[in-house]
Write a protein that holds these residues in place. Structure first.
Motif, PDB file in Angstrom:
ATOM      1  N   GLY A  26       0.739  -1.302   0.174  1.00 12.26           N
ATOM      2  CA  GLY A  26       0.000   0.229   0.114  1.00 12.26           C
ATOM      3  C   GLY A  26       0.915   1.090  -0.034  1.00 12.26           C
ATOM      4  N   ASN A  27       2.008   1.052   0.494  1.00 13.63           N
ATOM      5  CA  ASN A  27       3.102   2.503   0.556  1.00 13.63           C
ATOM      6  C   ASN A  27       4.146   2.422  -0.640  1.00 13.63           C
ATOM      7  N   ASN A  28       3.699   1.484  -1.637  1.00 11.42           N
ATOM      8  CA  ASN A  28       4.792   1.192  -2.939  1.00 11.42           C
ATOM      9  C   ASN A  28       6.111   1.366  -2.722  1.00 11.42           C
ATOM     10  N   ARG A  29       6.542   0.440  -1.524  1.00  4.45           N
ATOM     11  CA  ARG A  29       7.923   0.618  -1.217  1.00  4.45           C
ATOM     12  C   ARG A  29       8.367  -1.046  -0.680  1.00  4.45           C
ATOM     13  N   ILE A  30       9.652  -1.237  -0.410  1.00  5.64           N
ATOM     14  CA  ILE A  30      10.145  -2.428  -0.057  1.00  5.64           C
ATOM     15  C   ILE A  30      11.091  -1.783   1.202  1.00  5.64           C
ATOM     16  N   GLY A  60       9.684   3.782  -5.272  1.00  7.08           N
ATOM     17  CA  GLY A  60       9.929   3.717  -6.805  1.00  7.08           C
ATOM     18  C   GLY A  60       9.175   2.432  -7.200  1.00  7.08           C
ATOM     19  N   PHE A  61       8.471   1.654  -6.249  1.00  2.00           N
ATOM     20  CA  PHE A  61       7.942   0.540  -6.601  1.00  2.00           C
ATOM     21  C   PHE A  61       6.418   0.921  -6.896  1.00  2.00           C
ATOM     22  N   LEU A  62       5.419   0.136  -7.621  1.00  2.00           N
ATOM     23  CA  LEU A  62       3.977   0.220  -7.703  1.00  2.00           C
ATOM     24  C   LEU A  62       3.306  -1.077  -7.606  1.00  2.00           C
ATOM     25  N   SER A  63       2.866  -0.905  -6.202  1.00  2.00           N
ATOM     26  CA  SER A  63       2.164  -1.868  -5.522  1.00  2.00           C
ATOM     27  C   SER A  63       2.677  -3.407  -5.704  1.00  2.00           C
ATOM     28  N   PRO A  64       4.043  -3.314  -4.885  1.00  2.00           N
ATOM     29  CA  PRO A  64       4.899  -4.710  -5.167  1.00  2.00           C
ATOM     30  C   PRO A  64       3.963  -5.750  -4.299  1.00  2.00           C
ATOM     31  N   GLN A  65       3.796  -6.777  -4.766  1.00  2.00           N
ATOM     32  CA  GLN A  65       3.283  -7.856  -4.087  1.00  2.00           C
ATOM     33  C   GLN A  65       3.893  -9.048  -3.437  1.00  2.00           C
ATOM     34  N   TYR A  66       5.336  -9.226  -3.759  1.00  2.00           N
ATOM     35  CA  TYR A  66       5.866 -10.447  -3.310  1.00  2.00           C
ATOM     36  C   TYR A  66       7.388 -10.082  -3.198  1.00  2.00           C
ATOM     37  N   VAL A  67       8.190 -10.654  -2.289  1.00  2.00           N
ATOM     38  CA  VAL A  67       9.578 -10.501  -1.955  1.00  2.00           C
ATOM     39  C   VAL A  67      10.095 -11.986  -2.114  1.00  2.00           C
ATOM     40  N   TRP A  68      11.226 -12.259  -2.300  1.00  2.00           N
ATOM     41  CA  TRP A  68      11.894 -13.735  -1.989  1.00  2.00           C
ATOM     42  C   TRP A  68      13.198 -13.311  -1.932  1.00  2.00           C
ATOM     43  N   ALA A  69      13.777 -13.667  -0.813  1.00  2.00           N
ATOM     44  CA  ALA A  69      15.168 -13.509  -0.428  1.00  2.00           C
ATOM     45  C   ALA A  69      16.046 -14.677  -0.678  1.00  2.00           C
ATOM     46  N   ASN A  70      17.023 -14.641  -1.701  1.00  2.00           N
ATOM     47  CA  ASN A  70      18.133 -15.554  -1.924  1.00  2.00           C
ATOM     48  C   ASN A  70      19.285 -15.453  -0.894  1.00  2.00           C
ATOM     49  N   PRO A  71      19.434 -16.305  -0.018  1.00  2.00           N
ATOM     50  CA  PRO A  71      20.496 -16.374   0.912  1.00  2.00           C
ATOM     51  C   PRO A  71      21.911 -16.564   0.259  1.00  2.00           C
ATOM     52  N   ALA A 123       8.338  -8.660  -6.761  1.00  2.00           N
ATOM     53  CA  ALA A 123       7.197  -8.741  -7.912  1.00  2.00           C
ATOM     54  C   ALA A 123       6.788  -7.441  -7.974  1.00  2.00           C
ATOM     55  N   ASP A 124       7.378  -6.574  -8.831  1.00  2.00           N
ATOM     56  CA  ASP A 124       6.790  -4.969  -8.718  1.00  2.00           C
ATOM     57  C   ASP A 124       5.496  -5.034  -9.836  1.00  2.00           C
ATOM     58  N   THR A 125       4.421  -5.393  -9.159  1.00  2.00           N
ATOM     59  CA  THR A 125       3.165  -5.745  -9.786  1.00  2.00           C
ATOM     60  C   THR A 125       2.714  -4.733 -10.944  1.00  2.00           C
ATOM     61  N   ASN A 126       2.631  -3.449 -10.275  1.00  2.00           N
ATOM     62  CA  ASN A 126       1.712  -2.623 -11.290  1.00  2.00           C
ATOM     63  C   ASN A 126       2.914  -1.818 -12.031  1.00  2.00           C
ATOM     64  N   ASN A 127       4.028  -2.125 -11.907  1.00  2.00           N
ATOM     65  CA  ASN A 127       5.074  -1.659 -13.069  1.00  2.00           C
ATOM     66  C   ASN A 127       5.455  -2.683 -13.794  1.00  2.00           C
ATOM     67  N   ASN A 128       4.624  -4.052 -13.670  1.00  2.00           N
ATOM     68  CA  ASN A 128       4.775  -5.119 -14.878  1.00  2.00           C
ATOM     69  C   ASN A 128       6.368  -5.611 -14.845  1.00  2.00           C
ATOM     70  N   GLN A 129       6.844  -5.658 -13.779  1.00  2.00           N
ATOM     71  CA  GLN A 129       8.400  -6.007 -13.807  1.00  2.00           C
ATOM     72  C   GLN A 129       8.639  -6.772 -12.669  1.00  2.00           C
ATOM     73  N   ILE A 130       9.985  -7.645 -12.629  1.00  2.00           N
ATOM     74  CA  ILE A 130      10.500  -8.404 -11.347  1.00  2.00           C
ATOM     75  C   ILE A 130      11.735  -7.755 -11.428  1.00  2.00           C
ATOM     76  N   VAL A 131      12.190  -7.245 -10.302  1.00  2.00           N
ATOM     77  CA  VAL A 131      13.379  -6.569 -10.007  1.00  2.00           C
ATOM     78  C   VAL A 131      14.338  -7.488  -8.947  1.00  2.00           C
ATOM     79  N   GLN A 175       3.241  -9.197 -17.016  1.00  2.00           N
ATOM     80  CA  GLN A 175       1.680  -8.631 -16.949  1.00  2.00           C
ATOM     81  C   GLN A 175       1.270  -8.784 -15.912  1.00  2.00           C
ATOM     82  N   LEU A 176       1.470  -7.742 -14.786  1.00  2.00           N
ATOM     83  CA  LEU A 176       0.834  -7.858 -13.428  1.00  2.00           C
ATOM     84  C   LEU A 176       1.437  -9.181 -12.681  1.00  2.00           C
ATOM     85  N   PRO A 177       2.888  -9.233 -12.600  1.00  2.00           N
ATOM     86  CA  PRO A 177       3.378 -10.264 -11.821  1.00  2.00           C
ATOM     87  C   PRO A 177       2.954 -10.290 -10.216  1.00  2.00           C
TER      88      PRO A 177
END
Length: 109
Positions: free
Chosen positions: A38-42, A57-68, A76-84, A100-102
């Motif tokens: 809701g705050n468009n941030r990580i 700078g994110f737009l509705s990020p829905q998911y994060v995954w940490a790679n140790p 998953a930067d959903t409304n920017n249609n990208q994975i970062v 498209q909306l990941p």
């Protein structure tokens, strides 16, 4: 929630989040990455319970995954249609913009 060296459990409450959708824990560093949708941030929270990174700078990020194994975080930067992919300091390593909306990301260390 944090387990202390003595085996006790302590709790830390954080405020200021708006509809956080995901939390990922780096099993090596103990840091948590939060998709504050809701705050468009990580946010990154240290193993000691301190918010030590606030990325916008994110737009509705829905998911994060940490790679140790790479000390990285995938978003998953959903409304920017990208994975970062972010490094441990929050710097962008790369982005893939052909989605498209990941809603999720997943991987194996």
């Amino acid at each position: 929630v944090r387990k202390t060296n003595a085996g006790n459990t302590s709790y830390t409450q954080f405020t200021g989040f708006s509809t956080p959708h995901a939390v990922a824990v780096n099993s090596v560093t103990g840091e948590c990455w939060v998709a504050d949708t809701g705050n468009n941030r990580i946010k990154r929270i240290s193993s000691g319970g301190k918010v030590n990174l606030n990325l916008t700078g994110f737009l509705s990020p829905q998911y994060v995954w940490a790679n140790p194994s790479q000390n990285s975080c995938w978003v998953a930067d959903t409304n920017n249609n990208q994975i970062v992919k972010l490094d441990l300091e929050g710097n962008e390593e790369f982005r893939i913009s052909s989605f498209q909306l990941p809603l999720s990301v997943a991987g194996a260390p």
